[in-house]
Design a protein around this motif. Structure first.
Motif, PDB file in Angstrom:
ATOM      1  N   ASP A   1       0.830  -1.191   0.000  1.00  0.00           N
ATOM      2  CA  ASP A   1       0.000   0.000   0.000  1.00  0.00           C
ATOM      3  C   ASP A   1       0.876   1.257   0.000  1.00  0.00           C
ATOM      4  O   ASP A   1       1.658   1.485   0.929  1.00  0.00           O
ATOM      5  CB  ASP A   1      -0.913   0.004   1.225  1.00  0.00           C
ATOM      6  CG  ASP A   1      -1.823   1.217   1.246  1.00  0.00           C
ATOM      7  OD1 ASP A   1      -1.521   2.173   1.967  1.00  0.00           O
ATOM      8  OD2 ASP A   1      -2.841   1.202   0.520  1.00  0.00           O
ATOM      9  N   ALA A   2       0.758   2.065  -1.043  1.00  0.00           N
ATOM     10  CA  ALA A   2       1.622   3.237  -1.188  1.00  0.00           C
ATOM     11  C   ALA A   2       1.461   4.213  -0.026  1.00  0.00           C
ATOM     12  O   ALA A   2       2.442   4.780   0.465  1.00  0.00           O
ATOM     13  CB  ALA A   2       1.316   3.946  -2.509  1.00  0.00           C
ATOM     14  N   ARG A   3       0.242   4.421   0.416  1.00  0.00           N
ATOM     15  CA  ARG A   3       0.009   5.363   1.513  1.00  0.00           C
ATOM     16  C   ARG A   3       0.652   4.874   2.809  1.00  0.00           C
ATOM     17  O   ARG A   3       1.204   5.664   3.580  1.00  0.00           O
ATOM     18  CB  ARG A   3      -1.489   5.604   1.685  1.00  0.00           C
ATOM     19  CG  ARG A   3      -2.086   6.447   0.559  1.00  0.00           C
ATOM     20  CD  ARG A   3      -3.599   6.354   0.484  1.00  0.00           C
ATOM     21  NE  ARG A   3      -4.101   7.189  -0.594  1.00  0.00           N
ATOM     22  CZ  ARG A   3      -4.076   6.837  -1.882  1.00  0.00           C
ATOM     23  NH1 ARG A   3      -3.561   5.663  -2.245  1.00  0.00           N
ATOM     24  NH2 ARG A   3      -4.556   7.651  -2.806  1.00  0.00           N
ATOM     25  N   GLN A   4       0.596   3.584   3.046  1.00  0.00           N
ATOM     26  CA  GLN A   4       1.212   3.032   4.243  1.00  0.00           C
ATOM     27  C   GLN A   4       2.728   3.194   4.195  1.00  0.00           C
ATOM     28  O   GLN A   4       3.360   3.545   5.188  1.00  0.00           O
ATOM     29  CB  GLN A   4       0.838   1.552   4.397  1.00  0.00           C
ATOM     30  CG  GLN A   4       1.459   0.869   5.607  1.00  0.00           C
ATOM     31  CD  GLN A   4       1.055   1.525   6.914  1.00  0.00           C
ATOM     32  OE1 GLN A   4      -0.033   2.084   7.036  1.00  0.00           O
ATOM     33  NE2 GLN A   4       1.938   1.467   7.909  1.00  0.00           N
ATOM     34  N   ARG A   5       3.307   2.938   3.015  1.00  0.00           N
ATOM     35  CA  ARG A   5       4.761   3.098   2.875  1.00  0.00           C
ATOM     36  C   ARG A   5       5.177   4.542   3.171  1.00  0.00           C
ATOM     37  O   ARG A   5       6.193   4.796   3.805  1.00  0.00           O
ATOM     38  CB  ARG A   5       5.207   2.714   1.455  1.00  0.00           C
ATOM     39  CG  ARG A   5       5.033   1.264   1.062  1.00  0.00           C
ATOM     40  CD  ARG A   5       6.115   0.380   1.666  1.00  0.00           C
ATOM     41  NE  ARG A   5       5.816   0.010   3.030  1.00  0.00           N
ATOM     42  CZ  ARG A   5       4.952  -0.951   3.360  1.00  0.00           C
ATOM     43  NH1 ARG A   5       4.314  -1.617   2.426  1.00  0.00           N
ATOM     44  NH2 ARG A   5       4.734  -1.242   4.626  1.00  0.00           N
ATOM     45  N   ILE A   6       4.368   5.500   2.703  1.00  0.00           N
ATOM     46  CA  ILE A   6       4.689   6.912   2.916  1.00  0.00           C
ATOM     47  C   ILE A   6       4.481   7.300   4.377  1.00  0.00           C
ATOM     48  O   ILE A   6       5.271   8.070   4.945  1.00  0.00           O
ATOM     49  CB  ILE A   6       3.844   7.800   1.983  1.00  0.00           C
ATOM     50  CG1 ILE A   6       4.294   7.592   0.531  1.00  0.00           C
ATOM     51  CG2 ILE A   6       3.954   9.273   2.377  1.00  0.00           C
ATOM     52  CD1 ILE A   6       3.422   8.283  -0.493  1.00  0.00           C
ATOM     53  N   ARG A   7       3.452   6.773   5.004  1.00  0.00           N
ATOM     54  CA  ARG A   7       3.221   7.093   6.423  1.00  0.00           C
ATOM     55  C   ARG A   7       4.374   6.577   7.292  1.00  0.00           C
ATOM     56  O   ARG A   7       4.688   7.148   8.321  1.00  0.00           O
ATOM     57  CB  ARG A   7       1.892   6.502   6.882  1.00  0.00           C
ATOM     58  CG  ARG A   7       0.666   7.198   6.278  1.00  0.00           C
ATOM     59  CD  ARG A   7      -0.619   6.739   6.931  1.00  0.00           C
ATOM     60  NE  ARG A   7      -1.783   7.326   6.272  1.00  0.00           N
ATOM     61  CZ  ARG A   7      -2.536   6.705   5.371  1.00  0.00           C
ATOM     62  NH1 ARG A   7      -2.229   5.448   5.011  1.00  0.00           N
ATOM     63  NH2 ARG A   7      -3.569   7.309   4.818  1.00  0.00           N
TER      64      ARG A   7
ATOM     65  N   ALA B   1       0.461  12.872  -3.695  1.00  0.00           N
ATOM     66  CA  ALA B   1      -0.319  14.109  -3.682  1.00  0.00           C
ATOM     67  C   ALA B   1      -1.136  14.221  -2.394  1.00  0.00           C
ATOM     68  O   ALA B   1      -1.187  15.283  -1.767  1.00  0.00           O
ATOM     69  CB  ALA B   1      -1.236  14.152  -4.895  1.00  0.00           C
ATOM     70  N   GLU B   2      -1.755  13.130  -1.997  1.00  0.00           N
ATOM     71  CA  GLU B   2      -2.607  13.136  -0.808  1.00  0.00           C
ATOM     72  C   GLU B   2      -1.815  13.417   0.464  1.00  0.00           C
ATOM     73  O   GLU B   2      -2.296  14.104   1.372  1.00  0.00           O
ATOM     74  CB  GLU B   2      -3.314  11.787  -0.699  1.00  0.00           C
ATOM     75  CG  GLU B   2      -4.242  11.655   0.498  1.00  0.00           C
ATOM     76  CD  GLU B   2      -4.862  10.273   0.575  1.00  0.00           C
ATOM     77  OE1 GLU B   2      -4.979   9.733   1.702  1.00  0.00           O
ATOM     78  OE2 GLU B   2      -5.232   9.719  -0.492  1.00  0.00           O
ATOM     79  N   LEU B   3      -0.592  12.898   0.536  1.00  0.00           N
ATOM     80  CA  LEU B   3       0.199  13.001   1.770  1.00  0.00           C
ATOM     81  C   LEU B   3       1.335  14.016   1.670  1.00  0.00           C
ATOM     82  O   LEU B   3       2.230  14.031   2.510  1.00  0.00           O
ATOM     83  CB  LEU B   3       0.766  11.622   2.122  1.00  0.00           C
ATOM     84  CG  LEU B   3      -0.298  10.546   2.418  1.00  0.00           C
ATOM     85  CD1 LEU B   3       0.350   9.174   2.562  1.00  0.00           C
ATOM     86  CD2 LEU B   3      -1.076  10.899   3.679  1.00  0.00           C
TER      87      LEU B   3
ATOM     88  N   GLY C   1       0.984  19.167  -6.426  1.00  0.00           N
ATOM     89  CA  GLY C   1       0.977  19.932  -5.187  1.00  0.00           C
ATOM     90  C   GLY C   1       2.111  19.598  -4.237  1.00  0.00           C
ATOM     91  O   GLY C   1       2.112  20.082  -3.099  1.00  0.00           O
ATOM     92  N   VAL C   2       3.072  18.799  -4.677  1.00  0.00           N
ATOM     93  CA  VAL C   2       4.196  18.427  -3.813  1.00  0.00           C
ATOM     94  C   VAL C   2       5.235  19.538  -3.767  1.00  0.00           C
ATOM     95  O   VAL C   2       5.760  19.871  -2.699  1.00  0.00           O
ATOM     96  CB  VAL C   2       4.838  17.111  -4.303  1.00  0.00           C
ATOM     97  CG1 VAL C   2       6.094  16.785  -3.494  1.00  0.00           C
ATOM     98  CG2 VAL C   2       3.833  15.965  -4.210  1.00  0.00           C
ATOM     99  N   LEU C   3       5.521  20.145  -4.906  1.00  0.00           N
ATOM    100  CA  LEU C   3       6.551  21.184  -4.957  1.00  0.00           C
ATOM    101  C   LEU C   3       6.167  22.385  -4.098  1.00  0.00           C
ATOM    102  O   LEU C   3       7.023  23.018  -3.481  1.00  0.00           O
ATOM    103  CB  LEU C   3       6.775  21.617  -6.410  1.00  0.00           C
ATOM    104  CG  LEU C   3       8.042  22.418  -6.698  1.00  0.00           C
ATOM    105  CD1 LEU C   3       9.285  21.610  -6.358  1.00  0.00           C
ATOM    106  CD2 LEU C   3       8.077  22.855  -8.160  1.00  0.00           C
ATOM    107  N   ALA C   4       4.880  22.683  -4.035  1.00  0.00           N
ATOM    108  CA  ALA C   4       4.427  23.833  -3.245  1.00  0.00           C
ATOM    109  C   ALA C   4       4.718  23.670  -1.759  1.00  0.00           C
ATOM    110  O   ALA C   4       4.844  24.659  -1.034  1.00  0.00           O
ATOM    111  CB  ALA C   4       2.935  24.051  -3.457  1.00  0.00           C
ATOM    112  N   VAL C   5       4.852  22.433  -1.311  1.00  0.00           N
ATOM    113  CA  VAL C   5       5.115  22.179   0.108  1.00  0.00           C
ATOM    114  C   VAL C   5       6.582  22.432   0.440  1.00  0.00           C
ATOM    115  O   VAL C   5       6.899  22.993   1.494  1.00  0.00           O
ATOM    116  CB  VAL C   5       4.736  20.731   0.486  1.00  0.00           C
ATOM    117  CG1 VAL C   5       5.096  20.442   1.939  1.00  0.00           C
ATOM    118  CG2 VAL C   5       3.249  20.499   0.243  1.00  0.00           C
ATOM    119  N   ILE C   6       7.481  22.043  -0.442  1.00  0.00           N
ATOM    120  CA  ILE C   6       8.913  22.123  -0.126  1.00  0.00           C
ATOM    121  C   ILE C   6       9.623  23.296  -0.786  1.00  0.00           C
ATOM    122  O   ILE C   6      10.634  23.770  -0.284  1.00  0.00           O
ATOM    123  CB  ILE C   6       9.636  20.812  -0.515  1.00  0.00           C
ATOM    124  CG1 ILE C   6       9.482  20.528  -2.010  1.00  0.00           C
ATOM    125  CG2 ILE C   6       9.117  19.646   0.307  1.00  0.00           C
ATOM    126  CD1 ILE C   6      10.356  19.400  -2.501  1.00  0.00           C
TER     127      ILE C   6
END
Length: 387
Positions: A154-160, A190-192, A228-233
């Motif tokens: 699960d991609a979201r789990q890996r990222i968490r 994008a979600e995380l 929306g990832v670049l806007a965070v960093i």
């Protein structure tokens, strides 16, 4: 896809001695060396996984006369110092707890369990050190064939488990991935994306610089903006400027220059980003110099004389200006000293400095003529000063 046994590094004598010391049933090659060999790419670093505990690894290496360094022993990593380069040896692990920034691990004995805690399928390939047999539990070889960068499970789990995996995903996508990219991976990133705010700025900066050092990161950086990832960093970034720089680069890709291209021409902002990414003082200065660009950069050699070759190349390439004038050109030293002006009857003090600057500007404007011409320029400036 290249056969692992065809790789020259698989036949290194120092690696054979390492495997013999650990025991062939206790060790397998893993990660980048396996992945890059299968893709036919050069191998830089070699990593091994082992069922042995770190203390046993150290003991066995010592018994075989192989020096070791406990580089990350709390996480199970011991580095073997070999004649042809170090090898990191890590005990099989499984995660006990994670918080997105760090993990608490326990040692394990199951190869698949160790593979399951890794990030991407293409990084979870293990190889028998003698036969070259590949152990692939999550479809990594198939993903290599299609150049698909996919999270394990699960991609979201890996990222968490580790928020930095978002940026690692885009780096691996820029290096290995094809388009369209894996839909689940992009959706999860994008979600995380906001979770990246919880990471140390240094880790984020390091990962971003690694991405920018790749041959062509521009499409990936543009995709990071769209998701929306670049806007965070790096909310200040302009991916279009990066793409323009990559198109005109005829020198070795330079991550710092590419970062400068992403940023607006505002030195104070460039310094803020350098501090945010924990860059060195020298890197901050260079980023600020690149951001001080204002319109056309001007004559290349004059620019290099004033700023230095590296800073001049930054300005010229970001502006899309030809840099061939700097090829094999050595920046000359100004052949006039203050003492020569004093010897011409000018009193020591600010007048000497002003005359020196005027002669130097004319010398630059005339494309750095020889010392005889500089003497003539000095005559002209002195005559004007007396008049």
């Amino acid at each position: 896809m290249t056969d692992l046994l065809e790789a020259p590094w698989m036949h290194r004598e120092d690696l054979a001695a390492l495997v013999a010391a650990l025991g062939v049933d206790n060790a397998r090659y893993v990660g980048g060396a396996v992945r890059d060999t299968l893709l036919g790419l050069p191998v830089k670093d070699i990593d091994m996984a082992t069922t042995l505990l770190p203390e046993a690894v150290i003991e066995r290496l010592g018994g075989a006369g192989i020096r070791s360094v406990p580089t990350g022993i709390e996480h199970g990593t011991v580095t073997a110092i070999l004649p042809h380069g170090p090898v990191e040896i890590t005990t099989l692990r499984h995660d006990v707890s994670t918080d997105g920034r760090r993990a608490t691990v326990a040692f394990a004995s199951d190869w698949r369990e160790d593979a399951a805690r890794r990030d991407f399928t293409i990084n979870a390939l293990y190889a028998d050190p003698l036969t070259g047999e590949i152990f692939d539990w999550f479809g990594g070889k198939a993903d290599l064939d299609t150049r698909r960068v996919r999270f394990i499970g699960d991609a979201r789990q890996r990222i968490r488990e580790d928020h930095l995996r978002i940026l690692r995903y885009f780096r691996f996508q820029a290096r290995f991935g094809s388009t369209p990219a894996d839909e689940e991976a992009e959706s999860a990133c994008a979600e995380l994306a906001a979770t990246l705010k919880g990471l140390s700025r240094e880790r984020v900066g390091m990962e971003m610089m690694n991405l920018l050092s790749l041959p062509d990161p521009a499409p990936t950086v543009r995709r990071m903006e769209e998701l929306g990832v670049l806007a965070v960093i790096l909310p200040e970034a302009d991916p279009k400027a990066l793409a323009a720089l990559v198109e005109v680069e005829h020198v070795r890709p330079d991550a710092l220059r590419r970062l400068a291209a992403l940023l607006p021409a505002q030195p104070s902002l460039a310094e803020q980003v350098a501090s945010r990414f924990r860059l060195s003082a020298a890197q901050k200065k260079r980023l600020s110099l690149a951001a001080a660009r204002d319109g056309e950069p001007g004559e290349p050699r004059a620019l290099a004389y004033r700023l230095g070759r590296e800073a001049a190349l930054d300005r010229l390439l970001i502006a899309g200006t030809d840099t061939s004038a700097l090829t094999d050109w050595e920046i000359p030293a100004f052949p006039l000293k203050g003492g020569q002006i004093v010897a011409r009857g000018v009193g020591a003090g600010p007048d000497v400095a002003r005359i020196l600057r005027r002669v130097e500007e004319r010398w630059i404007a005339e494309a750095f003529p020889d010392a005889a011409r500089v003497e003539a320029l000095l005559d002209d400036v002195l005559a004007e000063a007396r008049a």
